[in-house]
Design a protein around this motif. Structure first.
Motif, PDB file in Angstrom:
ATOM      1  N   GLY A   7       0.795  -1.224   0.000  1.00  0.00           N
ATOM      2  CA  GLY A   7       0.000   0.000   0.000  1.00  0.00           C
ATOM      3  C   GLY A   7       0.825   1.270   0.000  1.00  0.00           C
ATOM      4  O   GLY A   7       0.543   2.219  -0.742  1.00  0.00           O
ATOM      5  N   ALA A   8       1.873   1.292   0.849  1.00  0.00           N
ATOM      6  CA  ALA A   8       2.703   2.495   0.923  1.00  0.00           C
ATOM      7  C   ALA A   8       3.410   2.768  -0.398  1.00  0.00           C
ATOM      8  O   ALA A   8       3.476   3.905  -0.860  1.00  0.00           O
ATOM      9  CB  ALA A   8       3.737   2.338   2.049  1.00  0.00           C
ATOM     10  N   SER A   9       3.915   1.696  -1.017  1.00  0.00           N
ATOM     11  CA  SER A   9       4.621   1.882  -2.286  1.00  0.00           C
ATOM     12  C   SER A   9       3.676   2.314  -3.396  1.00  0.00           C
ATOM     13  O   SER A   9       4.035   3.101  -4.263  1.00  0.00           O
ATOM     14  CB  SER A   9       5.336   0.586  -2.693  1.00  0.00           C
ATOM     15  N   LEU A  10       2.452   1.771  -3.367  1.00  0.00           N
ATOM     16  CA  LEU A  10       1.479   2.140  -4.391  1.00  0.00           C
ATOM     17  C   LEU A  10       1.115   3.625  -4.295  1.00  0.00           C
ATOM     18  O   LEU A  10       1.062   4.330  -5.306  1.00  0.00           O
ATOM     19  CB  LEU A  10       0.234   1.275  -4.276  1.00  0.00           C
ATOM     20  N   SER A 278      13.821   7.481  -7.571  1.00  0.00           N
ATOM     21  CA  SER A 278      14.310   7.084  -6.245  1.00  0.00           C
ATOM     22  C   SER A 278      13.183   6.730  -5.287  1.00  0.00           C
ATOM     23  O   SER A 278      13.408   6.037  -4.291  1.00  0.00           O
ATOM     24  CB  SER A 278      15.159   8.210  -5.644  1.00  0.00           C
ATOM     25  N   MET A 279      11.971   7.187  -5.576  1.00  0.00           N
ATOM     26  CA  MET A 279      10.829   6.873  -4.720  1.00  0.00           C
ATOM     27  C   MET A 279      10.592   5.375  -4.615  1.00  0.00           C
ATOM     28  O   MET A 279      10.069   4.884  -3.613  1.00  0.00           O
ATOM     29  CB  MET A 279       9.571   7.553  -5.255  1.00  0.00           C
ATOM     30  N   MET A 280      10.969   4.622  -5.641  1.00  0.00           N
ATOM     31  CA  MET A 280      10.795   3.170  -5.609  1.00  0.00           C
ATOM     32  C   MET A 280      11.609   2.540  -4.483  1.00  0.00           C
ATOM     33  O   MET A 280      11.264   1.463  -3.989  1.00  0.00           O
ATOM     34  CB  MET A 280      11.206   2.557  -6.948  1.00  0.00           C
ATOM     35  N   VAL A 281      12.668   3.194  -4.057  1.00  0.00           N
ATOM     36  CA  VAL A 281      13.486   2.696  -2.943  1.00  0.00           C
ATOM     37  C   VAL A 281      13.136   3.406  -1.639  1.00  0.00           C
ATOM     38  O   VAL A 281      12.944   2.767  -0.604  1.00  0.00           O
ATOM     39  CB  VAL A 281      14.987   2.879  -3.258  1.00  0.00           C
ATOM     40  N   ILE A 282      13.009   4.727  -1.703  1.00  0.00           N
ATOM     41  CA  ILE A 282      12.793   5.510  -0.484  1.00  0.00           C
ATOM     42  C   ILE A 282      11.483   5.148   0.209  1.00  0.00           C
ATOM     43  O   ILE A 282      11.421   5.089   1.441  1.00  0.00           O
ATOM     44  CB  ILE A 282      12.826   7.015  -0.817  1.00  0.00           C
ATOM     45  N   THR A 283      10.426   4.890  -0.554  1.00  0.00           N
ATOM     46  CA  THR A 283       9.139   4.556   0.056  1.00  0.00           C
ATOM     47  C   THR A 283       9.166   3.223   0.783  1.00  0.00           C
ATOM     48  O   THR A 283       8.218   2.896   1.501  1.00  0.00           O
ATOM     49  CB  THR A 283       8.018   4.527  -0.998  1.00  0.00           C
ATOM     50  N   LYS A 284      10.239   2.463   0.600  1.00  0.00           N
ATOM     51  CA  LYS A 284      10.360   1.176   1.278  1.00  0.00           C
ATOM     52  C   LYS A 284      11.213   1.274   2.533  1.00  0.00           C
ATOM     53  O   LYS A 284      11.599   0.247   3.096  1.00  0.00           O
ATOM     54  CB  LYS A 284      10.978   0.144   0.328  1.00  0.00           C
ATOM     55  N   SER A 307      13.370  -3.104  -6.386  1.00  0.00           N
ATOM     56  CA  SER A 307      13.038  -1.682  -6.293  1.00  0.00           C
ATOM     57  C   SER A 307      14.084  -0.823  -6.996  1.00  0.00           C
ATOM     58  O   SER A 307      13.761   0.154  -7.672  1.00  0.00           O
ATOM     59  CB  SER A 307      12.924  -1.271  -4.817  1.00  0.00           C
ATOM     60  N   ASN A 308      15.364  -1.193  -6.832  1.00  0.00           N
ATOM     61  CA  ASN A 308      16.445  -0.456  -7.478  1.00  0.00           C
ATOM     62  C   ASN A 308      16.365  -0.591  -8.999  1.00  0.00           C
ATOM     63  O   ASN A 308      16.613   0.377  -9.735  1.00  0.00           O
ATOM     64  CB  ASN A 308      17.792  -0.967  -6.972  1.00  0.00           C
TER      65      ASN A 308
END
Length: 431
Positions: A7-10, A278-284, A307-308
Motif C-alpha cells: 500500500g505504501a509503495s502504491l 528514487s521513490m521506488m526505494v525511499i518509500t520502502k 526496487s532499485n
C-alpha cells in the motif's frame, strides 16, 4: 504478498506518478512565463532553502529508523518506552528550534547571495523570498508529526496525503504563473503546503502523542546520545548539502542568474525524473528497516534489488527526453535549456548519483554505515574540486564533466561496498 508494491509503495508510486506527469508541465510553465534571469532566481530559491539540511542533521531520518525498529521488535508497552519518548520529544524540539533559526539565517543569506547578482534589480524577488523561506521553514517544523503518522498510524495514508499535497502544490504554482505572479508562485505554494501539512499531520500527530506517557527528559542528554550513536550519519547528512548543491550555486556565481537559469532549468528536469525514480526505494524505508531488524535479510535484499531495478527503469526515459529536446527547436526553450553534450553528461551524471544513493540508502538502514568514508569523500572532494575548477576555467561545462567522472568512481566503489555488505548479511544470518 507482493512486497515491492504494498500500500505504501502504491501511494508513493502514485505521488511519484503525479510528479512525473505534473512536473514537466510546471517546468514548461516556468520556461513560458519566466525569462532566464527570473528562472535563475526561481531555482536558486530551492538551492538556498535546501541549506536546512545542514541544520536538520538527519534527526528525522534517525527518528524514523528508531521508531520502525522498535515497532517491528514487538516490544510491549511502546507508549511507556522512555527512550522512544525522549527521542520523540527531542525531535519535536529540534525541528521547532531550527525552523526559527533558519528563518533568520536563510532569510539574510538569500539577501546577501541575490544582491550580488548583476541582474537582481530587474527581478522582484525580495518579498517572494521572505514569504517562501518563512513558510517553508514552518512546514519543516511539522516533519516529526509526519513521521509519527507514518510509523504509528499508516504509511499508506501518509503517502496518500503527500500525493494530495503534490497535486495542490502544482495547481497553486501553475495558476500563479499563468496569472503572471512570477516568483510569488513559490511564495503561495509554500503557504499552501504549510496549511495542508499542518492539517494532515499535526492534529493526528498530537493524538498519537497523547497515547504516550509524559516523561520529562533533559534534551541536552538526548542530544549527546544522538551525536555519540549517530555521528557518522549526521556528518554525512550535513556535508551532503555541499555535494548536492555546490554545482548549481557555483554556476550562479560564475555565470550570473541568466545562464544559471538555463542550467537550473535543465538540471531540474533531470532531477525531477531522478527523484521520482528514487521513490521506488525511499518509500520502502520502513519496510527495509523492519526486515533487516527481524533478520529477514534475503527478503530485504531481494525487494531492494527489484526496487532499485525499477528505479533505474523509471529514470532511463531521461535520455530519450534529452534527445527530443536537442532534436527539436522549440521556441519556448530558446536560451532556457542546455544543449548537446552538456545535457547528455548532466543526465548520465545523475544516473550515477541515483544508483549510488539507492545503494547507500539501503545499507544505512542497518546500525553501521559501510558507506561512511566514500560518502564523506564525495561530499568533501566534489565541492572542493568544483570550486577549484570554477576559479581556474572558463565555462561550467568542465564542472559537469568533472562531476560525472567523480560520481562514476563513487558508484563503482559504492557497488563493491554494497556487495560486501550483502555478503556479510547473508553469512551472518546463517551463523
Amino acid at each position: 504478498m507482493n512486497y515491492v508494491f504494498d500500500g505504501a509503495s502504491l501511494w508513493g508510486g502514485l505521488s511519484a506518478l503525479l510528479r512525473l506527469m505534473l512536473g514537466p508541465i510546471t517546468l514548461l510553465l516556468v520556461a513560458y512565463k519566466l525569462n532566464p534571469v527570473e528562472m535563475g532566481f526561481y531555482f536558486q530559491f530551492f538551492s538556498l532553502y535546501a541549506f536546512q539540511q545542514v541544520f536538520e542533521g538527519g534527526v528525522g531520518f534517525l527518528l524514523l529508523r528508531y521508531c520502525s525498529r522498535l515497532k517491528v521488535s514487538n516490544v510491549e508497552g511502546v507508549e511507556e518506552n522512555s527512550e522512544l519518548i525522549e527521542k520523540i520529544n527531542f525531535s519535536l524540539f529540534w525541528y521547532r528550534a531550527i525552523s526559527i533559526v533558519l528563518i533568520l539565517i536563510l532569510g539574510l543569506l538569500g539577501f546577501y547571495f541575490f544582491i550580488g547578482d548583476q541582474f537582481q534589480s530587474a527581478v522582484n524577488w525580495e518579498i517572494p523570498w521572505i514569504v517562501y523561506i518563512v513558510f517553508s521553514c514552518l512546514t519543516l517544523s511539522i516533519y516529526p508529526y509526519s513521521i509519527l503518522n507514518e510509523v504509528f498510524h499508516s504509511r499508506a495514508e501518509v503517502y496518500k496525503k503527500r500525493a494530495v499535497v503534490n497535486l495542490v502544490q502544482f495547481s497553486v504554482i501553475s495558476l500563479s504563473l499563468l496569472l503572471d505572479m512570477k516568483l510569488f508562485a513559490l511564495s503561495l505554494s509554500a503557504v499552501m503546503v504549510f496549511i495542508l501539512s499542518r492539517y494532515f499531520y499535526y492534529n493526528s500527530g498530537v493524538r498519537i502523542l497523547k497515547g504516550f506517557s509524559c516523561i520529562s527528559s533533559r534534551l541536552s542528554s538526548v542530544f549527546r546520545v544522538y551525536l555519540i550513536e549517530n555521528w557518522k550519519l549526521i556528518l554525512v547528512w550535513v556535508t551532503g548539502y555541499f555535494y548536492w548543491f555546490s554545482l548549481p550555486l557555483l554556476v550562479f556565481v560564475m555565470e550570473g542568474s541568466k545562464t544559471s537559469g538555463a542550467f537550473s532549468f535543465t538540471n531540474s528536469i533531470v532531477l525531477a525524473i531522478s527523484t521520482l525514480a528514487s521513490m521506488m526505494v525511499i518509500t520502502k524505508a520502513a519496510f527495509f528497516s523492519e526486515k533487516l531488524r527481524s533478520g529477514q535479510f534475503i527478503q530485504a535484499v531481494n525487494v531492494f534489488l527489484m526496487s532499485n531495478l525499477w528505479s533505474i527503469i523509471i529514470y532511463l526515459p531521461t535520455f530519450v527526453l534529452i534527445f527530443i529536446i536537442d532534436l527539436l527547436d522549440l521556441s519556448i526553450l530558446n536560451g532556457k535549456v542546455l544543449e548537446g553534450s552538456v545535457l547528455f553528461f548532466l543526465a548520465l551524471n545523475q544516473l550515477c548519483v541515483l544508483v549510488f544513493s539507492n545503494l547507500a540508502f539501503f545499507c544505512r538502514l542497518k546500525d553501521d554505515d559501510p558507506f561512511f568514508w566514500v560518502s564523506m569523500c564525495s561530499n568533501v572532494l566534489t565541492p572542493v574540486v568544483l570550486l577549484i575548477l570554477s576559479n581556474s576555467v572558463d565555462g561550467f561545462s568542465v564542472l559537469v564533466v568533472a562531476s560525472l567522472i567523480l560520481n562514476l568512481f563513487y558508484l563503482i566503489y559504492g557497488y563493491l561496498i554494497y556487495r560486501g555488505f550483502v555478503k556479510n548479511l547473508i553469512i551472518g544470518g546463517h551463523v
